[in-house]
Scaffold this motif. Structure first.
Motif, mmCIF file in Angstrom:
data_model
loop_
_atom_site.group_PDB
_atom_site.id
_atom_site.type_symbol
_atom_site.label_atom_id
_atom_site.label_comp_id
_atom_site.label_asym_id
_atom_site.label_seq_id
_atom_site.Cartn_x
_atom_site.Cartn_y
_atom_site.Cartn_z
ATOM 1 N N ALA A 39 0.928 -0.830 -0.051
ATOM 2 C CA ALA A 39 -0.389 -0.218 -0.168
ATOM 3 C C ALA A 39 1.133 1.111 0.078
ATOM 4 O O ALA A 39 1.530 1.632 0.246
ATOM 5 C CB ALA A 39 -0.501 0.262 1.358
ATOM 6 N N THR A 40 0.366 2.704 -0.390
ATOM 7 C CA THR A 40 0.683 3.636 -0.414
ATOM 8 C C THR A 40 -0.139 4.456 0.043
ATOM 9 O O THR A 40 -1.154 4.616 -0.299
ATOM 10 C CB THR A 40 1.232 3.999 -2.250
ATOM 11 O OG1 THR A 40 2.065 2.983 -2.855
ATOM 12 C CG2 THR A 40 1.685 4.841 -2.238
ATOM 13 N N LEU A 41 0.435 5.536 1.184
ATOM 14 C CA LEU A 41 -0.634 6.702 2.003
ATOM 15 C C LEU A 41 -0.067 7.953 0.186
ATOM 16 O O LEU A 41 0.952 8.105 0.593
ATOM 17 C CB LEU A 41 0.280 6.466 3.095
ATOM 18 C CG LEU A 41 0.034 5.264 4.191
ATOM 19 C CD1 LEU A 41 1.229 5.364 5.417
ATOM 20 C CD2 LEU A 41 -1.320 4.751 4.094
ATOM 21 N N HIS A 42 -1.163 7.794 0.290
ATOM 22 C CA HIS A 42 -1.887 9.818 0.080
ATOM 23 C C HIS A 42 -2.585 10.330 1.081
ATOM 24 O O HIS A 42 -3.325 9.874 1.803
ATOM 25 C CB HIS A 42 -2.958 9.100 -0.948
ATOM 26 C CG HIS A 42 -1.888 8.806 -2.078
ATOM 27 N ND1 HIS A 42 -1.872 8.541 -3.326
ATOM 28 C CD2 HIS A 42 -2.206 6.709 -2.166
ATOM 29 C CE1 HIS A 42 -1.112 8.122 -3.673
ATOM 30 N NE2 HIS A 42 -1.829 6.807 -3.693
ATOM 31 N N PHE A 43 -2.131 11.309 1.019
ATOM 32 C CA PHE A 43 -1.982 12.891 1.492
ATOM 33 C C PHE A 43 -2.371 13.728 0.840
ATOM 34 O O PHE A 43 -1.715 14.143 -0.286
ATOM 35 C CB PHE A 43 -0.675 12.606 2.685
ATOM 36 C CG PHE A 43 -0.442 12.149 3.894
ATOM 37 C CD1 PHE A 43 -1.223 11.489 4.814
ATOM 38 C CD2 PHE A 43 0.373 10.580 3.442
ATOM 39 C CE1 PHE A 43 -0.888 10.360 5.686
ATOM 40 C CE2 PHE A 43 0.715 10.072 4.106
ATOM 41 C CZ PHE A 43 -0.379 9.743 5.859
ATOM 42 N N PRO A 44 -3.644 14.890 1.021
ATOM 43 C CA PRO A 44 -3.625 16.168 0.262
ATOM 44 C C PRO A 44 -2.083 17.087 0.480
ATOM 45 O O PRO A 44 -1.302 16.963 1.530
ATOM 46 C CB PRO A 44 -4.446 16.829 1.200
ATOM 47 C CG PRO A 44 -5.159 15.488 1.877
ATOM 48 C CD PRO A 44 -4.547 14.796 2.307
ATOM 49 N N SER A 45 -1.664 17.814 -0.035
ATOM 50 C CA SER A 45 -0.275 18.405 -0.004
ATOM 51 C C SER A 45 -0.088 19.160 1.202
ATOM 52 O O SER A 45 0.446 19.588 1.516
ATOM 53 C CB SER A 45 -0.473 19.514 -1.644
ATOM 54 O OG SER A 45 -0.036 18.531 -2.264
ATOM 55 N N GLY A 46 -1.449 19.810 0.885
ATOM 56 C CA GLY A 46 -0.842 20.904 2.400
ATOM 57 C C GLY A 46 -1.237 20.368 3.749
ATOM 58 O O GLY A 46 -0.164 20.778 4.689
#
Length: 61
Positions: A39-46
């Motif tokens: 799995a890859t975790l994705h976060f909003p850039s801010g």
């Protein structure tokens, strides 16, 4: 989806704890270097930028 070529080793990577990060205009992705196919975790850039700033602020000088 983040292109696998855009990942780089995090500056916070240690010998046993390897993390890679990829940035795009809308999000940042984080994955374990030893398990790239997991799995890859994705976060909003801010939110990711705020997290990194807090790490830098808490670093001993």
């Amino acid at each position: 989806m983040t292109d696998s070529r855009s990942f780089r080793k995090s500056s916070y990577t240690q010998q046993q704890n390897c993390v890679e990060v990829a940035d795009s205009p809308c999000h940042s992705a984080v994955r374990d270097t030893k398990h790239r196919s997991h799995a890859t975790l994705h976060f909003p850039s801010g939110e990711w930028a705020a997290f990194v700033r807090s790490l830098r602020a808490s670093r001993p000088r």
